[in-house]
Write an enzyme that holds these catalytic residues in place. Structure first.
Site, PDB file in Angstrom:
ATOM      1  N   ASP A  42      51.288  41.046  35.548  1.00 21.30           N
ATOM      2  CA  ASP A  42      50.037  40.917  36.304  1.00 21.30           C
ATOM      3  C   ASP A  42      50.375  40.431  37.715  1.00 21.30           C
ATOM      4  OD1 ASP A  42      47.337  40.827  36.842  1.00 21.30           O
ATOM      5  OD2 ASP A  42      47.092  38.784  36.069  1.00 21.30           O
ATOM      6  N   MET A  43      49.918  41.143  38.720  1.00 17.54           N
ATOM      7  CA  MET A  43      50.203  40.738  40.095  1.00 17.54           C
ATOM      8  C   MET A  43      49.447  39.446  40.415  1.00 17.54           C
ATOM      9  SD  MET A  43      52.112  43.218  40.576  1.00 17.54           S
ATOM     10  CE  MET A  43      52.657  42.838  42.232  1.00 17.54           C
ATOM     11  N   TYR A  67      44.959  41.331  45.957  1.00 24.35           N
ATOM     12  CA  TYR A  67      44.459  41.836  47.244  1.00 24.35           C
ATOM     13  C   TYR A  67      44.952  40.954  48.402  1.00 24.35           C
ATOM     14  CZ  TYR A  67      41.082  44.942  44.850  1.00 24.35           C
ATOM     15  OH  TYR A  67      40.484  45.918  44.092  1.00 24.35           O
ATOM     16  N   ARG A  76      43.648  28.016  46.483  1.00 18.36           N
ATOM     17  CA  ARG A  76      43.149  27.488  45.196  1.00 18.36           C
ATOM     18  C   ARG A  76      43.386  25.984  45.099  1.00 18.36           C
ATOM     19  NH1 ARG A  76      44.408  32.330  40.705  1.00 18.36           N
ATOM     20  NH2 ARG A  76      44.171  33.998  42.221  1.00 18.36           N
ATOM     21  N   ASP A 104      46.036  46.174  39.054  1.00 12.43           N
ATOM     22  CA  ASP A 104      47.193  45.290  39.293  1.00 12.43           C
ATOM     23  C   ASP A 104      47.834  44.775  38.020  1.00 12.43           C
ATOM     24  OD1 ASP A 104      45.359  43.363  38.459  1.00 12.43           O
ATOM     25  OD2 ASP A 104      46.193  41.864  39.814  1.00 12.43           O
ATOM     26  N   GLU A 105      47.658  45.451  36.911  1.00 14.10           N
ATOM     27  CA  GLU A 105      48.344  44.976  35.702  1.00 14.10           C
ATOM     28  C   GLU A 105      48.867  46.130  34.862  1.00 14.10           C
ATOM     29  OE1 GLU A 105      45.817  42.877  32.864  1.00 14.10           O
ATOM     30  OE2 GLU A 105      44.073  43.899  33.682  1.00 14.10           O
TER      31      GLU A 105
HETATM   32  P1  TTP Z   1      42.770  39.730  39.113  1.00 12.28           P
HETATM   33  O1  TTP Z   1      44.082  40.153  38.527  1.00 12.28           O
HETATM   34  O2  TTP Z   1      41.699  39.331  38.195  1.00 12.28           O
HETATM   35  O3  TTP Z   1      43.016  38.467  40.052  1.00 12.28           O
HETATM   36  P2  TTP Z   1      44.038  38.243  41.210  1.00 12.28           P
HETATM   37  O4  TTP Z   1      45.177  39.196  41.153  1.00 12.28           O
HETATM   38  O5  TTP Z   1      43.313  38.161  42.508  1.00 12.28           O
HETATM   39  O6  TTP Z   1      44.545  36.770  40.904  1.00 12.28           O
HETATM   40  P3  TTP Z   1      45.435  36.245  39.721  1.00 12.28           P
HETATM   41  O7  TTP Z   1      46.720  35.804  40.352  1.00 12.28           O
HETATM   42  O8  TTP Z   1      44.668  35.105  39.176  1.00 12.28           O
HETATM   43  O9  TTP Z   1      45.639  37.334  38.725  1.00 12.28           O
HETATM   44  O10 TTP Z   1      42.217  40.864  40.046  1.00 12.28           O
HETATM   45  C1  TTP Z   1      43.057  41.754  40.752  1.00 12.28           C
HETATM   46  C2  TTP Z   1      42.367  42.173  42.021  1.00 12.28           C
HETATM   47  O11 TTP Z   1      41.154  42.841  41.704  1.00 12.28           O
HETATM   48  C3  TTP Z   1      41.989  40.996  42.881  1.00 12.28           C
HETATM   49  O12 TTP Z   1      43.037  40.619  43.761  1.00 12.28           O
HETATM   50  C4  TTP Z   1      40.772  41.487  43.591  1.00 12.28           C
HETATM   51  C5  TTP Z   1      40.153  42.514  42.658  1.00 12.28           C
HETATM   52  N1  TTP Z   1      38.956  41.951  42.012  1.00 12.28           N
HETATM   53  C6  TTP Z   1      37.698  42.262  42.518  1.00 12.28           C
HETATM   54  O13 TTP Z   1      37.580  43.014  43.476  1.00 12.28           O
HETATM   55  N2  TTP Z   1      36.600  41.715  41.938  1.00 12.28           N
HETATM   56  C7  TTP Z   1      36.680  40.894  40.858  1.00 12.28           C
HETATM   57  O14 TTP Z   1      35.653  40.421  40.358  1.00 12.28           O
HETATM   58  C8  TTP Z   1      37.976  40.597  40.328  1.00 12.28           C
HETATM   59  C9  TTP Z   1      38.114  39.711  39.140  1.00 12.28           C
HETATM   60  C10 TTP Z   1      39.081  41.143  40.932  1.00 12.28           C
END
Ligand code: TTP
Length: 635
Positions: A18-19, A23, A60, A120-121
């Site tokens: 998981d990235m 963004y 954060r 991103d996963e």
């Molecule tokens: P996530 O993997 O949920 O979160 P993240 O990568 O920002 O942070 P983490 O390190 O905790 O995993 O989401 C991946 C991307 O998807 C995130 O960067 C932005 C986008 N996104 C949205 O646009 N809206 C949302 O509600 C969520 C949860 C994510």
């Protein structure tokens, strides 16, 4: 509802990657000055500073959360850098995030079966790679262990200890560990190397979970972030699950999780152990009951699918509060924009990946003014997807009209639309080689398969045989506010070059195609027909497929939302009439004959037969226009 799948007998090594704050990382790569600073990506809508959709780990620490708006984030972290999502067509443009995700997938997919689960996963099945490593170069013989592997969090190992890295090294080297854990140790090293490669080549960090199944790997990847990896040895599974809140488990975040809490008093996965399989089946049905019973024991047979590309494409837009759309004209205008983007993306997928989407779906949220019938939902509607922007726009509007009609149920009242989203799903690959051979048979040049936003002739034999029945945008749940992140398709430069070339030579017709076929003789199915060199055989084969096409067009006219043949179809029909026509009956084809064909032809022929069978079934099933405008069944 979740379904239990049998757990494979052989031990597996599965990773979930998981990235981190994805963004934000993409924006930081675009603008390296942002690196290390508290940063958040915000929706393009600036109301109160815009809604945060990704928050860096530096931010954060100040208490900045995704649920905040920019102004609120500034209050808790005055130095926060707010970056706006790129905008196109009046809405968020996620393309840069999609293609950044593809860069990562390209690296991760080199070590095993890879399933792109969202923007991103990724899941990886590293079983084979781990087995080879264990038999050829087990950890203890390696000259050096990657730093990232030594930093792994191994559940059950004392992580407070100053000697943590030493403990991990010992765990990786244990000669008396069971076979499963030895494989996990190899998996941890493979994943560490992959994560380093991702960082070196893309500048992105990621976190990972390594376990014996997808469920545990997914749970583990979120446990230590950012830029870390967590390993779940079999002996730690029950500990991990015993205190895990049910809502944290994938598929238990919604109604099922609520029911477990309210009806059975189950708050952690461990609490499920108090119920027999029979009891869980009695409450939730056989499949879900067994699935619950199994997850309580940490078992899950779900396979990593071999999929680097998204299951569907979707784009949407919300219209909160005063922005709600209140006229059909405004809905049309927004739908047109969304359809334009969708059309570009499915066209790109077709050109680059030879994949065809089969179903167009419209999801809408709406309300009726004065709170009339406020519980009634605006129905989602689907229809067969026709390529070409204008057709998609037309069909989407028809879906909207039909859904609005159902929503209002003859009441003459005002309404407001608060979100619109349109998706293309049931995507299947065109069997390899089919495109080229159909082109030859129909005398089409390849530009008909790749025109920019113009109508595209998709072989109906293909478009009616979806392989992938999974529906729904994988990323559709990621954004509650607007443009659903989806995934980007892998580029294939060779194919684009081919397209450009073909476009540059529009005069290339039947003759040219035949010439092409001759040049590619080893791949030609005609070569394997008796007397394939004779022109008469070619005519017969030609006629056959065109007849096939004619029949399909008749079906399409009955089934399709409205329009008749396009130009390319009409051309093709004319050609058909000029040739002798013969037919085959799908049921009459002896399957053993196909086994005798060369491998490269077998797949193609099976694709045709499969499509023909499906087509027959589909024609029988439903052919009225109402059939296509019925509400989507909720599963
Ligand atoms: P996530 O993997 O949920 O979160 P993240 O990568 O920002 O942070 P983490 O390190 O905790 O995993 O989401 C991946 C991307 O998807 C995130 O960067 C932005 C986008 N996104 C949205 O646009 N809206 C949302 O509600 C969520 C949860 C994510």
């Amino acid at each position: 509802m979740p379904v239990a799948r049998p757990e494979p007998q052989e031990p597996r090594v599965i990773a979930h990657v998981d990235m981190d704050c994805f963004y934000v990382q993409v924006e930081q790569r675009k603008n390296p000055e942002l690196r290390g600073l508290p940063t958040a990506v915000v929706q393009y809508n600036n109301w109160k500073g815009g809604g945060l959709i990704a928050v860096s780990y530096e931010a954060r620490k100040f208490g900045v959360k995704r649920s905040m708006r920019g102004d609120e984030a500034k209050k808790v972290c005055p130095d926060i850098q707010l970056v706006q999502v790129p905008v196109a067509r009046g809405k968020a443009d996620l393309n840069s995030y999609r293609s950044a995700g593809s860069e990562v997938v390209a690296i991760l997919s080199t070590k095993g079966r890879c399933e792109r689960a969202s923007i991103d996963e990724v899941y990886l099945d590293l079983t084979d790679a781990a087995k080879s490593m264990l038999s050829e170069t087990p950890p203890e013989v390696l000259e050096s262990i990657p730093e990232e592997a030594l930093k792994s969090k191994v559940l059950g190992l004392n992580s407070e200890d100053d000697d943590r890295e030493k403990n991990v090294r010992e765990w990786l080297f244990r000669r008396h560990a069971d076979y499963q854990d030895k494989l996990l140790a190899c998996g941890a090293i493979i994943v560490a190397r992959l994560r380093v490669k991702v960082l070196e080549e893309t500048k992105f960090t990621c976190s990972a979970g390594i376990a014996h199944n997808k469920m545990l790997a997914k749970l583990a990847s979120a446990m230590h972030k950012p830029a870390q990896q967590t390993v779940v040895p079999s002996s730690s599974v029950m500990d991990l699950l015993s205190s895990l809140p049910v809502k944290k488990m994938k598929q238990l975040g919604g109604k099922l999780g609520c029911s477990l809490q309210i009806d059975l008093g189950v708050n952690t996965i461990g609490d499920l152990l108090n119920f027999s399989e029979a009891k869980l089946q009695e409450c939730y049905g056989i499949n879900t009951g067994t699935w619950l019973w199994k997850i309580a024991r940490g078992t899950s047979g779900e396979e990593v699918e071999d999929r680097l590309l998204p299951k569907s494409h979707g784009c949407g837009k919300t219209f909160p509060g005063p922005k709600a759309l209140k006229t059909t004209a405004s809905v049309r205008s927004w739908l047109n924009q969304l359809c334009e983007e969708l059309s570009e993306r499915i066209q790109f997928d077709l050109d680059q990946n030879k994949r065809v989407a089969h179903t167009l779906t419209l999801h809408t949220n709406a309300y009726k003014e004065n709170g009339v019938d406020s519980q009634r939902k605006f129905p989602s509607k689907s229809c067969p997807l026709r390529y070409g922007t204008a057709k998609i726009q037309d069909d989407a509007m028809k879906l909207f009209d039909s859904a609005l009609h159902d929503f209002l149920s003859s009441q003459n009242i005002r309404w407001g639309i608060t979100s619109l989203s349109i998706s293309a799903s049931k995507i299947s690959e065109i069997p390899s080689g089919t495109c080229s051979i159909l082109k030859f048979f129909r005398g089409e040049n390849s530009s008909s398969m790749s025109s920019d936003n113009s109508d595209v002739l998709i072989p109906e034999s293909i478009s009616k045989s979806p392989k992938n029945e999974n529906e729904g945008c994988m990323a559709a749940t990621q954004s509650d506010n607007v443009d659903q992140p989806a995934c980007q398709e892998k580029e294939n430069e060779n194919h684009s070059n081919q397209t450009v070339q073909d476009k540059a030579n529009p005069a290339q017709g039947i003759g040219a195609s035949q010439k092409k076929l001759k040049e590619k003789e080893p791949y030609s199915i005609l070569k394997f027909f008796p007397g394939s060199e004779s022109s008469s055989t070619r005519k017969r084969a030609f006629g056959d497929l065109n007849q096939d096409h004619l029949e399909r067009n008749q079906t399409e006219q009955q089934e399709g939302p409205s329009e008749g043949c396009d130009d390319a179809t009409a051309r093709s029909n004319q050609t058909a009439q000029q040739h002798e026509i013969w037919n085959f009956n799908v049921e009459d084809v002896d399957p053993s004959v196909i086994d005798e064909l060369p491998l490269e032809i077998q797949r193609e022929v099976r694709g045709w037969l499969h499509s023909a069978t499906k087509r027959t079934n589909m024609t029988k099933r439903g052919s009225s226009i109402a059939h296509y405008f019925s509400p989507v069944k909720k599963t």
